[in-house]
Motif scaffolding. Structure first.
Motif, PDB file in Angstrom:
ATOM      1  N   ASP A 116      10.421   1.506  10.403  1.00 20.80           N
ATOM      2  CA  ASP A 116      11.206   0.387   9.897  1.00 20.80           C
ATOM      3  C   ASP A 116      10.938   0.260   8.392  1.00 20.80           C
ATOM      4  N   PRO A 117      11.778   0.876   7.563  1.00 26.79           N
ATOM      5  CA  PRO A 117      11.500   0.942   6.120  1.00 26.79           C
ATOM      6  C   PRO A 117      11.573  -0.415   5.417  1.00 26.79           C
ATOM      7  N   ASP A 118      12.176  -1.415   6.077  1.00 29.23           N
ATOM      8  CA  ASP A 118      12.336  -2.705   5.405  1.00 29.23           C
ATOM      9  C   ASP A 118      11.918  -3.851   6.334  1.00 29.23           C
ATOM     10  N   PRO A 119      10.658  -3.873   6.740  1.00 29.75           N
ATOM     11  CA  PRO A 119      10.230  -4.876   7.728  1.00 29.75           C
ATOM     12  C   PRO A 119      10.076  -6.266   7.101  1.00 29.75           C
ATOM     13  N   ASP A 120      10.411  -7.298   7.872  1.00 33.26           N
ATOM     14  CA  ASP A 120      10.149  -8.655   7.376  1.00 33.26           C
ATOM     15  C   ASP A 120       8.691  -9.021   7.673  1.00 33.26           C
ATOM     16  N   GLU A 122       7.263 -11.153   9.628  1.00 33.67           N
ATOM     17  CA  GLU A 122       6.874 -11.258  11.037  1.00 33.67           C
ATOM     18  C   GLU A 122       6.642  -9.864  11.643  1.00 33.67           C
ATOM     19  N   THR A 123       7.534  -8.945  11.300  1.00 29.83           N
ATOM     20  CA  THR A 123       7.400  -7.579  11.814  1.00 29.83           C
ATOM     21  C   THR A 123       6.108  -6.942  11.318  1.00 29.83           C
ATOM     22  N   ILE A 124       5.797  -7.184  10.048  1.00 29.58           N
ATOM     23  CA  ILE A 124       4.560  -6.624   9.486  1.00 29.58           C
ATOM     24  C   ILE A 124       3.343  -7.214  10.192  1.00 29.58           C
ATOM     25  N   ARG A 125       3.360  -8.527  10.387  1.00 29.16           N
ATOM     26  CA  ARG A 125       2.211  -9.177  11.038  1.00 29.16           C
ATOM     27  C   ARG A 125       2.028  -8.673  12.461  1.00 29.16           C
ATOM     28  N   GLU A 126       3.148  -8.478  13.150  1.00 23.03           N
ATOM     29  CA  GLU A 126       3.069  -7.932  14.515  1.00 23.03           C
ATOM     30  C   GLU A 126       2.493  -6.506  14.468  1.00 23.03           C
ATOM     31  N   ALA A 127       2.974  -5.700  13.521  1.00 25.93           N
ATOM     32  CA  ALA A 127       2.548  -4.294  13.447  1.00 25.93           C
ATOM     33  C   ALA A 127       1.049  -4.165  13.198  1.00 25.93           C
ATOM     34  N   ILE A 128       0.497  -5.067  12.371  1.00 24.69           N
ATOM     35  CA  ILE A 128      -0.934  -4.950  12.043  1.00 24.69           C
ATOM     36  C   ILE A 128      -1.800  -5.831  12.952  1.00 24.69           C
ATOM     37  N   SER A 129      -1.215  -6.286  14.062  1.00 22.59           N
ATOM     38  CA  SER A 129      -1.982  -7.193  14.928  1.00 22.59           C
ATOM     39  C   SER A 129      -3.128  -6.476  15.647  1.00 22.59           C
ATOM     40  N   GLY A 130      -3.137  -5.143  15.606  1.00 21.52           N
ATOM     41  CA  GLY A 130      -4.261  -4.409  16.180  1.00 21.52           C
ATOM     42  C   GLY A 130      -5.247  -3.948  15.119  1.00 21.52           C
ATOM     43  N   ASN A 131      -5.114  -4.481  13.913  1.00 23.09           N
ATOM     44  CA  ASN A 131      -6.041  -4.153  12.828  1.00 23.09           C
ATOM     45  C   ASN A 131      -6.653  -5.454  12.322  1.00 23.09           C
ATOM     46  N   LEU A 132      -7.974  -5.534  12.396  1.00 22.50           N
ATOM     47  CA  LEU A 132      -8.635  -6.777  12.005  1.00 22.50           C
ATOM     48  C   LEU A 132      -9.215  -6.665  10.602  1.00 22.50           C
ATOM     49  N   CYS A 133      -8.979  -7.714   9.801  1.00 25.16           N
ATOM     50  CA  CYS A 133      -9.583  -7.821   8.469  1.00 25.16           C
ATOM     51  C   CYS A 133     -10.554  -8.985   8.514  1.00 25.16           C
ATOM     52  N   ARG A 134     -11.868  -8.667   8.489  1.00 27.02           N
ATOM     53  CA  ARG A 134     -12.828  -9.764   8.602  1.00 27.02           C
ATOM     54  C   ARG A 134     -13.034 -10.507   7.302  1.00 27.02           C
ATOM     55  N   CYS A 135     -12.474  -9.997   6.186  1.00 26.42           N
ATOM     56  CA  CYS A 135     -12.398 -10.808   4.969  1.00 26.42           C
ATOM     57  C   CYS A 135     -11.250 -11.806   5.098  1.00 26.42           C
ATOM     58  N   THR A 136     -10.452 -11.666   6.143  1.00 22.76           N
ATOM     59  CA  THR A 136      -9.261 -12.483   6.401  1.00 22.76           C
ATOM     60  C   THR A 136      -8.234 -12.376   5.275  1.00 22.76           C
ATOM     61  N   GLY A 137      -8.118 -11.201   4.714  1.00 24.69           N
ATOM     62  CA  GLY A 137      -7.198 -11.024   3.589  1.00 24.69           C
ATOM     63  C   GLY A 137      -5.776 -10.682   3.992  1.00 24.69           C
ATOM     64  N   TYR A 138      -5.345 -11.250   5.085  1.00 23.26           N
ATOM     65  CA  TYR A 138      -4.047 -10.841   5.641  1.00 23.26           C
ATOM     66  C   TYR A 138      -2.856 -11.126   4.719  1.00 23.26           C
ATOM     67  N   GLU A 139      -2.902 -12.257   4.010  1.00 24.10           N
ATOM     68  CA  GLU A 139      -1.760 -12.605   3.135  1.00 24.10           C
ATOM     69  C   GLU A 139      -1.473 -11.455   2.173  1.00 24.10           C
ATOM     70  N   ARG A 146       4.756  -5.132   2.047  1.00 21.95           N
ATOM     71  CA  ARG A 146       6.104  -5.459   1.528  1.00 21.95           C
ATOM     72  C   ARG A 146       6.337  -4.724   0.197  1.00 21.95           C
ATOM     73  N   TRP A 147       5.306  -4.685  -0.629  1.00 23.57           N
ATOM     74  CA  TRP A 147       5.424  -3.983  -1.922  1.00 23.57           C
ATOM     75  C   TRP A 147       5.791  -2.519  -1.669  1.00 23.57           C
ATOM     76  N   ALA A 148       5.106  -1.913  -0.713  1.00 24.30           N
ATOM     77  CA  ALA A 148       5.376  -0.508  -0.400  1.00 24.30           C
ATOM     78  C   ALA A 148       6.810  -0.333   0.094  1.00 24.30           C
ATOM     79  N   ALA A 149       7.290  -1.294   0.881  1.00 28.79           N
ATOM     80  CA  ALA A 149       8.660  -1.207   1.387  1.00 28.79           C
ATOM     81  C   ALA A 149       9.665  -1.279   0.242  1.00 28.79           C
ATOM     82  N   GLU A 150       9.306  -2.064  -0.764  1.00 28.66           N
ATOM     83  CA  GLU A 150      10.226  -2.249  -1.903  1.00 28.66           C
ATOM     84  C   GLU A 150      10.105  -1.142  -2.937  1.00 28.66           C
TER      85      GLU A 150
END
Lengths: 161, 291
Positions: A116-120, A122-139, A146-150
């Protein structure tokens, strides 16, 4: 037993125990330590690599099961000294803090963008839901993807080869 | 470092070869597909097969198709395929609902339908959804093929009708024209096992419930079902009062246990409430009021 697979385009052969997990094969046998080894329980996703084009958790995959298959790791993202758009995105948007989750995040992000070359968001958050960032840097991770998509690479076939 | 006990590795390239290998290596051999249930069990020594037979190269088991009035899902279909399948969504949105809350996309890329059913985890979502729909499972051995009712397939926790030299090849669900279905789950965090979850389908004849199925995960329901609740609904008008009565029966007749995911009474409450929600949503979908 002997196992031969392609890793980042190169054929590799090693004599290993069947019980060796793919993550240890990549890190210890091939010394590609970009792939991180985290929870061991298929929760954290920092060990994410591609097997035959699908993003998978390499702590829950046997190396022997990848015989005659194609594996891609984070080391294969950059081509000819040029960073992949996903890597650039993580730089531009400060998509990492401690960096532990980053290889897994980037491999999942790259897999998402292939599908999906242009994910919104929500799609991105769903896609990375199996990857945990313990710094909580999700934003910032979401912004990085999104930058990469653009900013797709000029020749996308090259970076996925 | 979590590493499995030692084992021998074989790779099968056909169902026949897999069955041959199972027979040759005996009871301590296990098939491995996605490995996302088996490998974690092996790492913590809950399972220690002597031989693993990799069936990822076996062709023909990764199809989702219609055969007569049956919807057929091959045992090697990955969770992601189930999630993405327009065919499954058209007939039974319960599959998409359930898959959205099974683990995460990376696990769904590997884990298979056959693996989920054969793992027979009492908290597994696809098994509860399958129990709601009923249907059948196809088990192959060298002697041939047998078809077992879905609701008899799970003998108990982590135990199925699949014998030592047998393999599950596909699951089949009857197509019910006009039926609506849904899956409702409460989890502690995204991708976790259910605290409790309920799948349902409802087939309406006007405003009457012609047929209904309810499957419950993680609340100790034998074979994932509470047949009394279904009986209470068949042939009855689809009114809130009747749905609430069925939900109450699920609440009363399941057998959850207190664990780290929550106390018994909370899970029982969820069994009732999620049954009600799954039934309401199934009916809304049957009526075309919700997609």
């Amino acid at each position: 037993m002997q196992v031969t697979m392609k890793v980042n385009g190169d054929e590799v052969t090693r004599d290993i125990e069947p019980r060796m997990l793919l993550v240890h094969f990549i890190r210890d046998e091939l010394e590609l330590t970009g792939t991180h080894w985290g929870c061991d329980t298929s929760n954290c996703g920092t060990c994410t690599v591609w097997v035959d084009g699908e993003a998978v958790k390499s702590c829950t995959t046997l190396a022997v099961m990848c015989g005659a298959r194609e594996v891609h790791t984070v080391e294969g993202l950059a081509k000819g000294g040029e960073l992949d758009p996903v890597q650039k995105g993580f730089m531009e948007e400060h998509g990492l803090q401690c960096g532990f989750c980053t290889p897994g995040m980037m491999m999942t992000a790259k897999w998402l963008l292939e599908k999906d070359p242009d994910p919104d968001e929500e799609t991105i958050r769903e896609a990375i839901s199996g990857n945990l960032c313990r710094c909580t840097g999700y934003e910032n991770i979401v912004r990085a993807i999104r930058w990469a998509a653009e900013h797709p690479a000029d020749d996308t076939s090259e970076v996925t080869a | 470092m979590q590493v499995p006990e030692t084992f021998e590795y074989e790779r099968a390239s056909s169902v026949e070869e897999a069955l041959d290998l199972l027979e040759r290596h005996g009871e301590e051999a296990r098939l491995i597909a996605g490995g996302h249930s088996l490998l974690p069990m092996m790492k913590i020594r809950l399972a220690f097969p002597e031989v693993l037979i990799d069936i990822n190269d076996v062709p023909g088991l990764d199809q989702i198709r219609i055969e007569g009035d049956q919807l057929v899902i091959g045992a090697m279909v990955r969770h992601q395929q189930v999630l993405d399948s327009p065919l499954l969504y058209e007939h039974y949105p319960v599959f998409r609902d359930a898959e959205k809350v099974i683990a995460d996309p990376l696990v769904r890329n590997r884990g298979t339908v056959g693996g989920s059913f054969c793992q027979a985890d009492p908290a597994e979502d696809l098994s509860a959804g399958g129990a709601a729909l009923g249907g059948s499972v196809v088990i192959r051995s060298k002697g041939g093929e047998r078809v077992e009712p879905m609701r008899d397939f799970h003998v108990g926790p982590y135990e199925t009708k699949v014998g030592p030299a047998e393999m599950l090849t596909e699951v089949r669900f009857p197509i019910r024209p006009g039926a609506g279905s849904a899956y409702e789950k409460v989890e502690r965090r995204v991708g976790d096992w259910a605290v409790a979850a309920v799948g349902a389908f409802v087939q309406l004849d006007g405003d009457t419930i012609a047929d209904v199925g309810i499957g419950l995960a993680a609340v100790g329901a034998d074979h994932y079902i509470v047949p009394e609740a279904e009986e209470a609904l068949r042939g009855k008008p689809a009114t809130l009062e009747h749905l609430q009565a069925a939900a109450q029966l699920c609440h009363d007749n399941c057998a959850p246990t207190t664990d780290q995911r929550g106390p018994e009474d909370f899970k029982r409450h969820l069994a009732g409430e999620l049954t009600l929600r799954a039934l309401k949503r199934s009916i809304a979908r049957a009526r075309g009021e919700e997609s």
